[in-house]
Design an enzyme around this catalytic site. Structure first.
Site, PDB file in Angstrom:
ATOM      1  N   HIS A   1      -3.591  -5.570   1.449  1.00  0.00           N
ATOM      2  CA  HIS A   1      -3.258  -5.857   2.838  1.00  0.00           C
ATOM      3  C   HIS A   1      -3.711  -7.271   3.183  1.00  0.00           C
ATOM      4  CE1 HIS A   1      -2.054  -1.840   4.114  1.00  0.00           C
ATOM      5  NE2 HIS A   1      -3.104  -1.337   3.476  1.00  0.00           N
TER       6      HIS A   1
ATOM      7  N   CYS B   1       0.834  -1.200   0.000  1.00  0.00           N
ATOM      8  CA  CYS B   1       0.000   0.000   0.000  1.00  0.00           C
ATOM      9  C   CYS B   1       0.876   1.260   0.000  1.00  0.00           C
ATOM     10  CB  CYS B   1      -0.977  -0.036   1.166  1.00  0.00           C
ATOM     11  SG  CYS B   1      -2.367   1.108   0.998  1.00  0.00           S
TER      12      CYS B   1
END
Length: 497
Positions: free
Chosen positions: A452, A346
């Protein structure tokens, strides 16, 4: 019949409220109750993507509002309770962006208006939503396990409290007060917290719980009886110090004392920048034998490591600037040149790219580390999604992930895309291996991904490390066994019957 409510309060942050609440969720579920967790307001950059369609509020019923964020602690508590996580379980999530500013997530979605208000000003605006979520969960369950925040006896905050006493009163909760005895002063903490509570709220405390005890239990006497004579409240249990229990820590960073230094182990370093987020996703790495997880706060921590992980960030450009200022940039480049593995997740992916564009003043523009030929543009709307995707062909050291189907979640503002190479070096850094989600360099040792929770996928653990992952059910059951062993069954049942 409406749910009976059990509330876990603490004498301080870090006393153990989250894991005890998780253990209680599984313990009560194993007794045959329909159980759900609840925390009115959580402050954490560890968040999970959940369903908003089970919300008590109809405004989130549209298809484009199907996913939202809650704190990771309530997500895991829901799984422990065998319940589907949803936004009612944590109606307010504060995600710190700076020392004096937080993004407010209300019922799973960013609320810009609330984010600009002062804490005391927004409390009354938030409370009706908390009431609605409480009503919904109480109506739908047999037992509601409620987690408090910090301490309920902070007299400077008590008038605006929407997490501890106000919730306990509204839910008519039976309360346990927990303290960390390893810090010292446990009996003073318990007595002082109780003494500062208003008289009617003192009566809600049904038991004290000593957590993280090490040593000879006989040395506690005569304090338990003296405390009971002062307050009328018994100590219902003494929980031993528990290292490596397998549940992500409340605030993500694991206690350094719990990290095993293993000779010959694979060394994986996670960079700890100031606005780091979603650290709980690395707990599975800590559970792997023959792997040493290192929290890197200075470049010297990266010496002789096998992997470097750039995790998520709540303020990517600011953390990127910190990373460069501290001297990590040069060390990461040398690590890559030596052919060792680097993973960006991310915000970490965005840092590994060429440039960050910020046309809407969301995060801040910056020049990236330049190890992936991508550019990132921060958009007004946040991407919040559960996701299941399949890798394409992955080269080099990450090739074990080739064609693997993985699940996880997205929480990010930025959108990344291939950047036209300015020179031959950059042209070698542009392979997209999952459309719009993952890229790697031509050498195959640098991987950037928006997903994630990668290491929470057993298939990923098996492919990368050849290990069987410890299941969450095993973790939850072990915690419930611990609680059941140290708190009498009749005491736990008396809280809900």
């Amino acid at each position: 019949m409406p749910a009976k409510c059990v509330m876990v309060l603490g004498t301080s942050s870090g006393a153990g409220k989250s894991w005890v609440s998780t253990a209680l969720c599984r313990w009560y579920a194993r007794q045959g109750y329909k159980v759900a967790p609840f925390k009115a307001q959580n402050m954490s950059n560890n968040a999970r993507v959940v369903n908003t369609r089970q919300s008590s509020v109809t405004e989130f019923s549209n298809a484009d509002q199907a996913s939202g964020e809650i704190g990771s602690a309530q997500y895991f508590q829901a799984l422990a309770a065998n319940a589907e996580p949803n936004v009612n379980m944590n109606p307010v999530l504060l995600k710190p962006e700076a020392d004096t500013r937080s993004q407010v997530i209300l019922l799973g979605k960013v609320n810009t208006e609330l984010s600009t208000m002062s804490w005391r000003e927004r409390s009354e605006k938030i409370w009706p939503h908390i009431q609605q979520s409480l009503d919904y969960l109480i109506a739908e369950n047999d037992v509601l396990v409620i987690e408090g925040a910090g301490s309920p006896a902070e007299i400077n905050l008590m008038a605006s409290d929407i997490v501890n006493l106000r919730v306990a009163r509204y839910a008519n909760a039976q309360c346990i007060l927990i303290t960390d005895i390893d810090r010292g002063g446990a009996f003073a903490h318990l007595y002082g917290t109780w003494a500062l509570l208003p008289k009617p709220d003192q009566q809600r405390i049904k038991g004290f719980l000593l957590n993280k005890f090490r040593g000879d239990p006989t040395l506690l006497a005569p304090a338990p009886e003296q405390l009971k004579s002062l307050t009328g409240i018994p100590i219902i249990g003494t929980i031993p110090m528990l290292f490596n229990h397998g549940l992500p820590e409340e605030d993500g960073i694991f206690d350094e004392r719990t990290l095993d230094r293993k000779a010959g182990a694979l060394k994986v370093a996670v960079l700890v920048y100031p606005r780091i987020s979603n650290l709980d996703e690395f707990q599975p790495l800590k559970n792997i034998t023959d792997l040493e997880l290192i929290w890197a706060r200075q470049p010297s921590s990266l010496e002789d490591v096998d992997w470097i992980i750039l995790p998520g960030s709540k303020q990517t450009s600011a953390d990127l600037a910190w990373l460069k200022q501290c001297g990590f940039e040069r060390v990461i480049e040398k690590h890559i040149q030596r052919g060792k593995m680097v993973l960006g997740i991310c915000g970490g992916l965005q840092m590994l790219g060429q440039v960050l564009h910020d046309p809407f003043n969301i995060d801040g523009a910056a020049t990236g580390l330049g190890h992936l030929a991508i550019q990132t543009t921060f958009a007004k709307d946040k991407q919040v999604n559960k996701i299941t995707v399949r890798f394409g062909q992955v080269k080099g050291l990450w090739s074990a992930l080739s064609y693997l189907e993985v699940f996880g979640y997205e929480i990010h503002h930025g959108k990344s895309s291939h950047k036209t190479a300015d020179n031959e070096k950059q042209a070698l850094m542009a392979q997209e291996i999952i459309a719009d989600l993952a890229w790697q360099n031509s050498l195959g040792n640098v991987l950037g991904i928006y997903i994630h929770g990668l290491f929470e996928d057993p298939a990923v653990i098996k492919s990368l490390f050849g290990k069987e992952a410890k299941t969450l059910d095993t973790v939850f059951n072990n915690l419930a066994d611990l609680i059941g062993h140290h708190i009498p069954k009749e005491t736990l049942l008396s809280l809900v019957e």
